[in-house]
Design an enzyme around this catalytic site. Structure first.
Site, PDB file in Angstrom:
ATOM      1  N   HIS A  55     -18.526 -33.495  10.370  1.00  0.00           N
ATOM      2  CA  HIS A  55     -17.330 -33.422   9.442  1.00  0.00           C
ATOM      3  C   HIS A  55     -16.414 -34.521   9.475  1.00  0.00           C
ATOM      4  CE1 HIS A  55     -13.672 -31.111   8.144  1.00  0.00           C
ATOM      5  NE2 HIS A  55     -13.021 -31.940   8.784  1.00  0.00           N
ATOM      6  N   CYS A  56     -16.384 -34.937   8.186  1.00  0.00           N
ATOM      7  CA  CYS A  56     -15.892 -36.367   7.940  1.00  0.00           C
ATOM      8  C   CYS A  56     -14.215 -36.089   7.791  1.00  0.00           C
ATOM      9  CB  CYS A  56     -16.427 -36.941   6.945  1.00  0.00           C
ATOM     10  SG  CYS A  56     -15.735 -38.860   6.677  1.00  0.00           S
ATOM     11  N   PRO A  57     -13.364 -36.679   8.760  1.00  0.00           N
ATOM     12  CA  PRO A  57     -11.744 -36.502   8.290  1.00  0.00           C
ATOM     13  C   PRO A  57     -11.564 -37.407   7.073  1.00  0.00           C
ATOM     14  CG  PRO A  57     -12.054 -37.550  10.396  1.00  0.00           C
ATOM     15  CD  PRO A  57     -13.593 -37.211  10.019  1.00  0.00           C
ATOM     16  N   GLY A 107     -11.959 -35.495   4.142  1.00  0.00           N
ATOM     17  CA  GLY A 107     -11.188 -34.301   4.149  1.00  0.00           C
ATOM     18  C   GLY A 107     -12.185 -33.060   3.933  1.00  0.00           C
ATOM     19  N   ASN A 108     -13.472 -33.145   4.424  1.00  0.00           N
ATOM     20  CA  ASN A 108     -14.383 -32.237   4.197  1.00  0.00           C
ATOM     21  C   ASN A 108     -15.817 -32.357   5.112  1.00  0.00           C
ATOM     22  OD1 ASN A 108     -15.467 -29.729   3.184  1.00  0.00           O
ATOM     23  ND2 ASN A 108     -15.483 -30.586   0.920  1.00  0.00           N
TER      24      ASN A 108
END
Length: 386
Positions: A168-170, A173-174
């Site tokens: 999960h890559c902040p 944002g997804n």
């Protein structure tokens, strides 16, 4: 006479999907709920490129070549396109089991494991699956009530099981999974090239100006559009952003290039799925860097299985708009509605016609009764019952 209007509201599946996601444009855009760092990513890219195009590009285009801003614009547009594609797409979310499916899976598990005595821990819910002559374990997800496919994992931030889950890559944002990993890789690759490009030509810009008017005069030079801000502040700001971005983004690009060459995910690398004590080989690797890269980056893109814009159900709301005036002496019939009179999505004019009744004088072989008197069954009727 009354007018009944039946209206229907279309409810799409994305409105009822579980999990912690945000949807926009009627379900076409899908993101995580935590989007603050994604907005920071946009601000850094747009701000740095805006300063570069506004000040350094104009000078470099005249002194060196007009191709410099053109190539920078191509890299900028490609990086923004891949970023938005990664952020706004379905990463490969697996739908949760329906109640009937979950109950069937529970029955199947109980039949397989048998009755567990009280006080003992039930065995782990695992299925064995063979891939390329190697056994791979399929784990059961207690949230989604399914056995996850190979390489899938449950994201604790989005609360969804994602197929070929990478991480999960902040910053985007997804989640990054099977359906958007290639766009994520192209984004960090193009962003690395763009960062190196801007950082290099910032230094070239300062060097060219220093050769003409000296280094100190270059730092004291003030742009005409911003008289209160010296050029050194803008240049140093761009150099600092690019410098710190180089260490993070370029390093991240190299790490994912290594994973693509091995046909491996970040989740598998962190857990040590194929490099642990067992020394189990990766069953998904083709043993060839070119084949692995082609499969990950150029393979067919599977469609989304969520069907976010599919129609889930139709909610009806019926309202009475008004009644038509009647002439004197007319009696309004009771507003009862028989089955099948109203159709969904259409306005229906309902008229109640009183059913023909038989008067007391027309009742054969029965005594005429006054209002409120109950009918007395005849002798013939009683004999017929016996």
């Amino acid at each position: 006479m009354s007018v009944m209007v039946a209206r229907k509201k279309v409810v799409r599946k994305w409105e009822k999907l579980p999990g912690r996601n945000t949807f926009c444009c009627d379900g076409r855009i899908m993101m995580a709920r935590q989007k603050g760092i994604f907005y920071l990513t946009l601000f850094l890219i747009l701000g740095t490129c805006a300063l570069f195009f506004a000040f350094e590009c104009r000078y470099l285009a005249v002194q060196l070549s007009p191709a410099i801003p053109v190539f920078a614009a191509v890299l900028f547009l490609f990086a923004m396109a891949t970023l938005l594609r990664t952020s706004f797409s379905d990463p490969g979310v697996i739908p949760r089991a329906l109640p009937d499916e979950a109950a069937f899976i529970e029955m199947e598990i109980e039949a397989t494991n048998g009755t567990v005595p009280q006080g003992q821990r039930p065995p782990p819910r695992i299925k064995n699956f063979q891939i390329n002559n190697q056994i791979v374990k399929l784990k059961y997800c207690y949230t989604c009530k399914i056995f996850r496919p190979p390489r899938a994992s449950h994201c604790s931030i989005c609360d969804n099981c994602v197929e070929r889950f990478d991480h999960h890559c902040p910053w985007v944002g997804n989640c990054v999974g099977k359906r958007n990993y290639r766009y994520f890789y192209l984004f960090i690759l193009s962003l690395s090239l763009l960062t190196i490009y801007i950082f290099t030509f910032n230094i070239v810009y300062v060097a060219l100006k220093s050769l003409k008017i000296g280094f100190l005069n270059t730092l004291k030079e003030t742009p005409g559009t911003y008289p209160s801000m010296s050029l050194t502040v803008l240049t140093v700001l761009e150099v600092l952003i690019c410098f710190f971005t180089l260490w993070s983004v370029v390093g991240l690009t190299g790490f994912h290039t290594f994973l693509v060459a091995l046909n491996q995910t970040t989740n598998e690398d962190i857990k040590g799925s194929w490099t642990g004590k067992n020394r189990v080989q990766n069953p998904y690797s083709h043993g060839n860097i070119v084949k692995n890269c082609c499969e990950v980056l150029c393979g067919p893109l599977p469609p989304s299985v969520l069907d976010r814009r599919g129609i889930l159900q139709q909610e009806e709301s019926t309202a009475q708009e008004g009644s038509c005036p009647r002439g004197p002496g007319t009696q309004e019939p009771p507003a009862t509605q028989g089955p099948g009179q109203a159709q969904e999505g259409h306005s229906v004019l309902s008229l109640q016609v009183p059913a023909p009744s038989v008067s007391d004088t027309e009742m054969p072989e029965e005594k005429q009764r006054t209002p409120g008197e109950l009918p007395v069954p005849s002798l013939d009727a009683g004999q017929a019952e016996h």
